[in-house]
Design a protein around this motif. Structure first.
Motif, PDB file in Angstrom:
ATOM      1  N   ASN A 481      -7.711 -26.804  47.325  1.00 54.82           N
ATOM      2  CA  ASN A 481      -6.782 -26.499  46.247  1.00 54.82           C
ATOM      3  C   ASN A 481      -5.416 -27.124  46.514  1.00 54.82           C
ATOM      4  O   ASN A 481      -4.780 -27.696  45.612  1.00 54.82           O
ATOM      5  CB  ASN A 481      -6.664 -24.981  46.096  1.00 54.82           C
ATOM      6  CG  ASN A 481      -5.778 -24.580  44.929  1.00 54.82           C
ATOM      7  OD1 ASN A 481      -6.128 -24.772  43.760  1.00 54.82           O
ATOM      8  ND2 ASN A 481      -4.609 -24.031  45.248  1.00 54.82           N
ATOM      9  N   ASP A 498      -4.211 -26.418  35.163  1.00 55.06           N
ATOM     10  CA  ASP A 498      -5.058 -25.438  35.844  1.00 55.06           C
ATOM     11  C   ASP A 498      -6.513 -25.587  35.425  1.00 55.06           C
ATOM     12  O   ASP A 498      -7.428 -25.489  36.262  1.00 55.06           O
ATOM     13  CB  ASP A 498      -4.584 -24.014  35.542  1.00 55.06           C
ATOM     14  CG  ASP A 498      -3.238 -23.720  36.187  1.00 55.06           C
ATOM     15  OD1 ASP A 498      -2.922 -24.377  37.202  1.00 55.06           O
ATOM     16  OD2 ASP A 498      -2.506 -22.832  35.698  1.00 55.06           O
ATOM     17  N   GLN A 502      -9.567 -26.717  37.939  1.00 52.84           N
ATOM     18  CA  GLN A 502     -10.757 -25.885  38.105  1.00 52.84           C
ATOM     19  C   GLN A 502     -12.017 -26.686  37.828  1.00 52.84           C
ATOM     20  O   GLN A 502     -13.040 -26.525  38.494  1.00 52.84           O
ATOM     21  CB  GLN A 502     -10.676 -24.668  37.171  1.00 52.84           C
ATOM     22  CG  GLN A 502     -11.754 -23.633  37.398  1.00 52.84           C
ATOM     23  CD  GLN A 502     -11.758 -23.089  38.816  1.00 52.84           C
ATOM     24  OE1 GLN A 502     -10.710 -22.782  39.365  1.00 52.84           O
ATOM     25  NE2 GLN A 502     -12.934 -23.002  39.423  1.00 52.84           N
ATOM     26  N   ASN A 506     -15.052 -27.441  40.477  1.00 51.31           N
ATOM     27  CA  ASN A 506     -16.444 -27.120  40.107  1.00 51.31           C
ATOM     28  C   ASN A 506     -17.356 -28.318  40.344  1.00 51.31           C
ATOM     29  O   ASN A 506     -18.469 -28.179  40.862  1.00 51.31           O
ATOM     30  CB  ASN A 506     -16.484 -26.665  38.648  1.00 51.31           C
ATOM     31  CG  ASN A 506     -17.856 -26.162  38.261  1.00 51.31           C
ATOM     32  OD1 ASN A 506     -18.473 -25.373  38.985  1.00 51.31           O
ATOM     33  ND2 ASN A 506     -18.349 -26.632  37.103  1.00 51.31           N
TER      34      ASN A 506
END
Length: 544
Positions: A481, A498, A502, A506
């Motif tokens: 992250n 954001d 994400q 994934n």
């Protein structure tokens, strides 16, 4: 006139002259003797007077006329001593009257003195009391007494004055000291009575002369009774006290007693001390301590210690325990094998120094330039080590031993482990990592590798150039992250960062599929994730 008559007259005159001369001589002798007697009387009177004047007490005398003779002095004469005049600071000195003396005392005391004097003069009753001066608060003791001759003739009434100010100060100081001593004794009594074990004091004859409340409760003694009972532990304590007195050393002994229906173990201690600092007068102080819990702790500790030693004996790591006297008290089989020692090595309880000498002879000791200094430093651990210590011993045969030394209730415990293979494996692993790093650094594409904890493990120089990462901010040990956040400034601006981040996470972790990103400079970057054999994640960035 006839011759006979003339002869008789001459003879008579001669006789009369001789008698007159004899009378005059006798008179002169008598006068001389009276003068001498009078001299000695006057001298003795002056001595007595000066002796009375030298007394620290002042006096006032009422001198009465002699009733046995026709004394021309019909009135009572008053006489004030010089000492009294100084003591009371009388203006008229020794010519002061009794009224002058009374004026120096308070009104109440002055009246009281008059009453005492009247009783003494009327009935001959003596008195002794303390009075206060009114101008200067000083205490004066007045003693009144009548003085009679052996023939019953009344000589005088005497009042003796003594300044008690200094005495009163001393008495006050002594009273304060007494009060302080009583307070200290009470505190000391409270102290020993609140000690939670019997405590007693013996004299030089070994009799108990003082004891605290716990001692009396244990012996069912009443308050104020210090006599010891003829009990098992008292007989033992007395014997210990006698031994302590003889040797002038503290003596201890354990004794089992039943208290409140429970069997307990106690320790009796008798400590000698010199009474009044005299070597021939030795008394003792006795203590009876309940050591039941301590004894149980010792037994429990011994059990756990034995179990601990059994565990150490079964372990493959080499263990040895040297006590505070540096004697070997425990060693397991692994210890003997590791150092090549005989199986009966521990039978003679060799010292740590002897152990070092033996392994040095067997060429198992690390090479040192000054063995004596090395040995001294090693032996100092027994008095200086307060926490565990770890180091590596490089043996001449090429092996490396890891040594851990830690404090032990009995001394020091040593743990030795052969870490030669482990160090070799570590060196190989480090070499492999170094090779891998060199390979990655020579790859043109930007590569970064994450461990199973999603922390950065490796990255190459191309990655730093590709993402413009400065050397001081290299993403070592950063999470996935955080790495993506570092890349954000170089990517095209999106409305929802954001959501984009994400999506990338994934694809990298869950789907492990390729995807493309666009940088701000217009370049398109293809991101290629790959799961390695150790489940690490390698990400390659390629410009299209």
């Amino acid at each position: 006139m006839t011759d006979d008559l003339l002869h008789d007259m001459l003879y008579f005159c001669l006789i009369a002259g001789v008698v007159l001369v004899a009378f005059l001589v006798s008179f002169r002798i008598t006068i001389a003797r009276l003068k001498q007697k009078n001299y000695f009387l006057n001298r003795d009177r002056e001595r007595y007077a000066e002796t009375m004047y030298a007394s620290k007490d002042g006096y006032f005398a009422f001198i009465y006329p002699d009733e046995r003779i026709k004394d021309p002095r019909r009135s009572v004469r008053e006489r004030c001593s010089r000492r009294l005049a100084v003591m009371l600071n009388l203006k008229n000195g020794n010519q002061s009257s009794f009224d002058d003396v009374l004026a120096m005392f308070t009104d109440n005391d002055s009246v009281k003195i008059k009453k005492y004097l009247a009783l003494m003069q009327d009935e001959g009753i003596p008195f002794d009391d303390i009075f206060m001066l009114k101008n200067i608060k000083r205490s004066i003791n007045i003693f009144g007494a009548r003085i009679n001759g052996t023939d019953g003739n009344l000589y005088c009434d005497m009042l003796w004055f003594r300044d008690l100010s200094d005495d009163m100060l001393k008495i006050g100081a002594l009273e304060n000291e007494k009060t302080e001593l009583i307070r200290k004794l009470q505190n000391l009594e409270c102290l020993i009575n609140h000690v939670n074990f019997p405590l007693w004091l013996r004299d030089e004859k070994l009799n108990v002369v003082m004891a605290n409340q716990k001692y009396k409760e244990l012996n069912n003694l009443k308050a104020g009774d210090n006599a010891a009972v003829n009990d098992k532990w008292e007989n033992c304590a007395r014997n210990l006290a006698q031994k302590a007195q003889t040797t002038n050393r503290e003596q201890k002994q354990d004794v089992n007693l039943v208290v409140s229906g429970q069997a307990k173990q106690f320790e009796i201690t008798e400590t000698p001390f010199l009474t009044d600092g005299k070597l021939n007068r030795i008394a003792t102080v006795g203590v009876l301590e309940d050591v039941t819990a301590l004894d149980e702790i010792k037994r429990s500790f011994k059990i756990h210690q034995n179990a601990h030693l059994e565990v150490l004996s079964a372990l493959g790591t080499a263990f040895a325990i040297f006590n505070t006297h540096q004697k070997l008290i425990f060693s397991n089989k692994a210890f003997l094998n590791l150092w090549g020692l005989p199986t009966n090595f521990a039978d003679t309880n060799p010292s740590y120094g002897e152990f070092l000498d033996i392994i040095r002879e067997n060429r198992r000791l690390p090479e040192v330039t000054d063995f004596r200094s090395y040995k001294n430093d090693e032996e100092k651990m027994f008095t200086s080590l307060i926490e565990s210590k770890e180091d590596l011993l490089h043996i001449p045969d090429g092996r490396t031993f890891r040594r851990v030394v830690a404090p032990h209730p009995n001394g020091l415990i040593f743990a030795f482990e052969d870490v030669s293979d482990r160090l070799a494996a570590t060196r190989m692993a480090n070499e492999l990592v170094s090779v891998q790093q060199n390979i990655l650094d020579n790859v043109r594409d930007a590569v970064i590798i994450f461990g199973t904890d999603q922390k950065v493990k490796y990255f190459n120089r191309s990655y730093q150039k590709f993402w413009k990462v400065e050397d001081g901010t290299a993403p070592t040990m950063l999470s996935l992250n955080e790495v993506l956040e570092m890349q954000k400034p170089l990517l095209s601006v999106t409305e929802n960062w954001d959501a984009l981040k994400q999506t990338m996470i994934n694809h990298l972790l869950n789907i492990c599929s390729r995807f493309r990103l666009q940088r701000k400079d217009g370049a398109v970057v293809e991101v290629i994730p790959v799961i390695l054999s150790d489940e690490s994640l390698m990400i390659t960035y390629v410009l299209n």
